[in-house]
Design an enzyme around this catalytic site. Sequence first.
Site, mmCIF file in Angstrom:
data_model
loop_
_atom_site.group_PDB
_atom_site.id
_atom_site.type_symbol
_atom_site.label_atom_id
_atom_site.label_comp_id
_atom_site.label_asym_id
_atom_site.label_seq_id
_atom_site.Cartn_x
_atom_site.Cartn_y
_atom_site.Cartn_z
ATOM 1 N N LYS A 181 45.792 35.477 28.289
ATOM 2 C CA LYS A 181 45.080 36.700 27.905
ATOM 3 C C LYS A 181 44.430 37.232 29.175
ATOM 4 O O LYS A 181 43.336 36.850 29.541
ATOM 5 C CB LYS A 181 44.025 36.395 26.834
ATOM 6 C CG LYS A 181 43.708 37.577 25.887
ATOM 7 C CD LYS A 181 43.248 38.837 26.576
ATOM 8 C CE LYS A 181 41.826 38.718 27.093
ATOM 9 N NZ LYS A 181 41.365 40.020 27.744
ATOM 10 N N CYS A 185 34.255 35.911 42.676
ATOM 11 C CA CYS A 185 33.301 34.880 42.247
ATOM 12 C C CYS A 185 32.858 34.018 43.413
ATOM 13 O O CYS A 185 31.865 33.298 43.323
ATOM 14 C CB CYS A 185 33.901 34.021 41.142
ATOM 15 S SG CYS A 185 35.359 33.079 41.636
#
Length: 508
Positions: free
Chosen positions: A178, A286
Amino acid sequence: MNAVNGKHLRHWINGKPHDGPAERRGDVYDPATGRVSGTVDFAGPTEVEAAVAAARDAFPAWRDASLSKRAGVLFRFRELLTRHRDEIARLISAEHGKVVSDAAGEVARGLEVVEFACGIPHLLKGGFSENVSTRVDAYSILQPLGVVAGITPFNFPAMVPMWMFPVAIACGNTFILKPSEKDPSASIRIAELWAEAGLPDGVFNVVHGDKVAVDGLLEHPDVKAVSFVGSTPIARYIYETAARNGKRVQALGGAKNHMVVLPDADLDLAADAAVSAGFGSAGERCMAISVLVAVDPVGDALMDKIAERVARLRIGPGHDPRSEMGPLVTGPHRDKVASYIDGGRAQGATVAIDGRATPVNGGEDAEEYRDGFWLGPTVLDHVTAEMDAYRDEIFGPVLSVVRVSSYDEAMRLLADNPYGNGTAIFTNDGGAARRFQNEVEVGMVGINVPIPVPMAYYSFGGWKASLFGDSHAHGMEGVHFYTRTKAVTARWLDPSHGGVELGFPTNG
């Protein structure tokens, strides 16, 4: 590749684009122009069920495929991915906004995990002990879990999924991805390359969408494990929901990565690193450096060097080879990031560099990019730990500079921060560096390296509020996450043996 060329992205289920109707769709944007460039179908329960069913049905045959066959498919996939790396980079740049060279680097880092997974015949070797008891042997084997899912963020639409699915598939699992609905094209092109490499239908599937699709995967009883990368609040939700539904979970959360610069550091090297790690990919990483901790007395000199470098950066559309930094991924995200500039000033920080004033280099087509999601490199100086700019994961090109008086004060700052993803120290003192790597409570440490993302044969992941679950991504921790151990005890009886024995079995 009709789905992408037509700017209508469909799900990829059971080896082909899903041709069912979509009850909901989302817009895909070109961040450089601010205009809609396509649409993507959003999965509902029907599409999630179809993907899980395809993966479930494909699992028995793929689980039983020989390791040589699995490795052969992975090698072919690697060759195709290498051949089409620039194409995938352009897809990423057009939807995410990062410059093409940065996107190509992302694909290359993902390829490293594919190459690691190509060694799966060696990675899945178990243990064997002969004669643990008289004529009794014991051994362990690693077996796949079944259907597993990966839920991935917008900032690395190729690399982060490749932290997951090469290892999962190599281990014999079937996979449902996903991806982010903001930049979905790369995932479909990758699915096509898997099919071309000979991966059986149903082993790799892609469902697009939002929370509906995510919850469908988290709650489905046939999904055995979930991998996630994203913000800490969502990572916590993924972990709690998936665990409540009996799944194995690795959920990598947010970050506030600090770079500590000691007085003995090479300040030119440190300034280069701060600008590169703070503003590469518009700070939407990140592992971006978002806090620079300057230990007295280097603050002023370091700020001067950073300002010199920022002034030379070229901001422009990702497809322009002259561009070094592109736009942010969406308009609302750009506005939220920009709000920290005035917010930081209001809370007492100094706006040393205001990225809202940075010109966009669009050349003759400058008017074309007037409505893009632009924000240039921004530096807030004299930030303190109480300010929102320090406490929040901004996820954009805003570098906060905190000035401290000593190494010990810098370490207290890091220790008190709730995140523990990555950190770096810049120094020429080996003893200080060794002490730092031993004491800091962070999962990935760089010594004179600003973005210490490990190679694929090590594992990626943080500590504290940057990780939910026990397992990091890829490397041997990835292999262990996507397998379960079975211990076998075997005795092949001597033909002369016989008789019934009701006593408790003992070793002898």
